[in-house]
Design a protein around this motif. Structure first.
Motif, mmCIF file in Angstrom:
data_model
loop_
_atom_site.group_PDB
_atom_site.id
_atom_site.type_symbol
_atom_site.label_atom_id
_atom_site.label_comp_id
_atom_site.label_asym_id
_atom_site.label_seq_id
_atom_site.Cartn_x
_atom_site.Cartn_y
_atom_site.Cartn_z
ATOM 1 N N GLU A 242 44.133 -65.902 -24.072
ATOM 2 C CA GLU A 242 43.411 -67.156 -24.274
ATOM 3 C C GLU A 242 44.248 -68.184 -25.023
ATOM 4 O O GLU A 242 44.213 -69.391 -24.722
ATOM 5 C CB GLU A 242 42.109 -66.888 -25.034
ATOM 6 N N THR A 243 45.019 -67.743 -25.999
ATOM 7 C CA THR A 243 45.846 -68.672 -26.772
ATOM 8 C C THR A 243 46.922 -69.302 -25.897
ATOM 9 O O THR A 243 47.209 -70.509 -26.005
ATOM 10 C CB THR A 243 46.482 -67.941 -27.972
ATOM 11 N N VAL A 244 47.529 -68.517 -25.026
ATOM 12 C CA VAL A 244 48.532 -69.051 -24.107
ATOM 13 C C VAL A 244 47.904 -70.067 -23.160
ATOM 14 O O VAL A 244 48.473 -71.126 -22.893
ATOM 15 C CB VAL A 244 49.211 -67.907 -23.313
ATOM 16 N N ALA A 245 46.700 -69.768 -22.645
ATOM 17 C CA ALA A 245 46.038 -70.686 -21.719
ATOM 18 C C ALA A 245 45.661 -71.998 -22.393
ATOM 19 O O ALA A 245 45.823 -73.081 -21.815
ATOM 20 C CB ALA A 245 44.806 -70.017 -21.125
ATOM 21 N N VAL A 246 45.162 -71.925 -23.623
ATOM 22 C CA VAL A 246 44.818 -73.142 -24.365
ATOM 23 C C VAL A 246 46.064 -73.996 -24.580
ATOM 24 O O VAL A 246 46.010 -75.229 -24.528
ATOM 25 C CB VAL A 246 44.155 -72.778 -25.707
ATOM 26 N N MET A 247 47.198 -73.349 -24.812
ATOM 27 C CA MET A 247 48.455 -74.062 -25.009
ATOM 28 C C MET A 247 48.774 -74.994 -23.841
ATOM 29 O O MET A 247 49.352 -76.074 -24.027
ATOM 30 C CB MET A 247 49.588 -73.045 -25.179
ATOM 31 N N HIS B 155 37.125 -60.327 -25.410
ATOM 32 C CA HIS B 155 36.588 -61.671 -25.268
ATOM 33 C C HIS B 155 35.059 -61.575 -25.355
ATOM 34 O O HIS B 155 34.442 -60.793 -24.642
ATOM 35 C CB HIS B 155 36.999 -62.225 -23.901
ATOM 36 N N PRO B 156 34.388 -62.338 -26.230
ATOM 37 C CA PRO B 156 32.953 -62.137 -26.453
ATOM 38 C C PRO B 156 32.077 -62.389 -25.237
ATOM 39 O O PRO B 156 31.059 -61.719 -25.056
ATOM 40 C CB PRO B 156 32.636 -63.119 -27.589
ATOM 41 N N VAL B 157 32.454 -63.334 -24.381
ATOM 42 C CA VAL B 157 31.681 -63.556 -23.159
ATOM 43 C C VAL B 157 31.932 -62.419 -22.180
ATOM 44 O O VAL B 157 31.015 -61.895 -21.552
ATOM 45 C CB VAL B 157 32.032 -64.909 -22.520
ATOM 46 N N TYR B 158 33.183 -62.030 -22.070
ATOM 47 C CA TYR B 158 33.537 -60.925 -21.171
ATOM 48 C C TYR B 158 32.797 -59.641 -21.543
ATOM 49 O O TYR B 158 32.292 -58.925 -20.675
ATOM 50 C CB TYR B 158 35.040 -60.692 -21.235
ATOM 51 N N ALA B 159 32.714 -59.344 -22.823
ATOM 52 C CA ALA B 159 32.035 -58.131 -23.263
ATOM 53 C C ALA B 159 30.569 -58.134 -22.839
ATOM 54 O O ALA B 159 30.022 -57.105 -22.409
ATOM 55 C CB ALA B 159 32.144 -57.995 -24.776
ATOM 56 N N GLN B 160 29.937 -59.298 -22.935
ATOM 57 C CA GLN B 160 28.532 -59.406 -22.556
ATOM 58 C C GLN B 160 28.362 -59.221 -21.045
ATOM 59 O O GLN B 160 27.462 -58.527 -20.579
ATOM 60 C CB GLN B 160 27.988 -60.767 -22.990
ATOM 61 N N ILE B 161 29.240 -59.840 -20.284
ATOM 62 C CA ILE B 161 29.175 -59.733 -18.829
ATOM 63 C C ILE B 161 29.457 -58.307 -18.373
ATOM 64 O O ILE B 161 28.792 -57.775 -17.474
ATOM 65 C CB ILE B 161 30.194 -60.687 -18.178
ATOM 66 N N LYS B 162 30.428 -57.655 -18.985
ATOM 67 C CA LYS B 162 30.810 -56.318 -18.548
ATOM 68 C C LYS B 162 29.655 -55.331 -18.713
ATOM 69 O O LYS B 162 29.442 -54.462 -17.870
ATOM 70 C CB LYS B 162 32.028 -55.828 -19.323
ATOM 71 N N THR B 163 28.902 -55.474 -19.803
ATOM 72 C CA THR B 163 27.750 -54.600 -20.017
ATOM 73 C C THR B 163 26.751 -54.734 -18.876
ATOM 74 O O THR B 163 26.223 -53.737 -18.352
ATOM 75 C CB THR B 163 27.070 -54.943 -21.353
ATOM 76 N N MET B 164 26.493 -55.962 -18.473
ATOM 77 C CA MET B 164 25.567 -56.202 -17.378
ATOM 78 C C MET B 164 26.107 -55.664 -16.057
ATOM 79 O O MET B 164 25.382 -55.070 -15.253
ATOM 80 C CB MET B 164 25.278 -57.698 -17.286
#
Length: 327
Positions: free
Chosen positions: A192-197, A226-235
């Motif tokens: 994520e840090t590289v992408a934001v760069m 990644h907090p969004v990824y973690a939520q999606i993966k559970t689902m």
């Protein structure tokens, strides 16, 4: 070859989006203001699967090459096309190369809407990025600017994957069939840090104006999913166990409505952390850390050998000082 449907993050409009690959296909997850139950999300999955099955029976879209460069080819299926996007992507590519290194070339396809992703033939493409640009909106940044920033951001995710692969760090799928965020052998914060760069200045600057931002504990930040990824993966795991995800050739678009500040904090911290690394250790520091991870080093080993940082706690003290001075 895998087709990616990707949408980037835009903090100041309270939108977070996440992209990853599942069963050789692409998923798009978006976060915004309201909240939604897991039952509603599961219903979305069912509807999207049915809709994507229908899309697969439609003719493939005709692609037009609009820009060719050393590290990317830009294709278009939409009338919503700015003549500056290709040149802006070249700037992002040059930044990535100067900081991280020369990536393998990628193919970027712009389509109108998420459903169009299923109609793009990416079989001959390298690290394909399929981006539904009409899904990218902001209330605080102009449409052309936010789309430009999103294209740059998501391309940088793909460049990091291609760069790591070119250096011998192969993308090995997870044994459970679940998706990975970015390169599966690199930590999410680094991706994520590289992408934001790579973003343009307007989008990048907007991330640093979040008055509600609270920094994440450094040890947690450097190890968390990644907090969004973690939520999606559970689902998704629940969907897979229920055998409701069967096809290996579909694209899903999952929209999450949420007001959780911790997800916004993750992106804002990544923006600040990139600035911190550059200010403290120089423009090449992020690329050095990338190379160390590719070589099998831990973040602790990289910090100690490259920058003489004794511990994560010492890094956190310096980062918190930097945040205070930056506000």
């Amino acid at each position: 070859m895998t087709s990616y449907s990707l949408l980037s993050t835009f903090k100041s409009s309270k939108i977070i989006a996440l992209s990853f690959t599942l069963f050789g296909t692409a998923l798009l997850a978006k976060n915004s203001l309201a909240s939604q139950t897991n039952a509603a999300l599961n219903e979305q999955v069912k509807k999207q699967l049915a809709a994507m099955q229908a899309q697969q029976n439609l003719p493939k879209l005709t692609l037009t090459k609009v820009h060719q460069a050393k590290t990317f080819t830009l294709w278009n299926t939409t009338a919503n096309q700015s003549p500056t996007w290709g040149a802006s992507l070249e700037q992002a590519a040059q930044l990535f190369e100067s900081v991280v290194g020369l990536p393998q070339a990628i193919d970027i396809v712009l389509v109108d809407k998420p459903a169009d992703v299923a109609r793009v033939d990416t079989s001959a493409f390298n690290y394909p990025l399929v981006l539904p640009i009409n899904a990218v909106r902001s209330k605080k940044v102009s449409e052309a600017s936010v789309i430009d920033g999103v294209i740059r951001h998501e391309s940088c995710h793909q460049w990091l994957i291609s760069y790591a692969n070119s250096k011998g760090l192969k993308s090995i799928p997870n044994a459970d069939g679940m998706p990975s965020y970015g390169h599966p052998q690199l930590p999410d914060w680094l991706d994520e840090t590289v992408a934001v760069m790579c973003e343009n200045s307007e989008l990048k600057g907007s991330r640093l104006k979040d008055s509600k931002f609270e920094s994440i504990d450094m040890k947690n930040y450097l190890t968390m999913e990644h907090p969004v990824y973690a939520q999606i993966k559970t689902m998704l795991q629940a969907q897979k166990q229920a055998q409701e995800v069967k096809s290996e050739n579909h694209t899903m678009v999952l929209t999450l409505e949420d007001n959780e500040q911790d997800k916004l904090n993750y992106y804002t911290q990544s923006a600040y952390f990139k600035q911190f690394l550059v200010a403290k250790f120089g423009i090449k520091s992020l690329g050095m850390i990338v190379d160390d991870f590719i070589d099998g080093k831990t973040i602790e080993q990289s910090l100690a050998s490259r920058f003489n940082v004794a511990s994560i706690k010492a890094l956190e003290r310096e980062f918190e000082k930097f945040l205070i001075e930056s506000k």
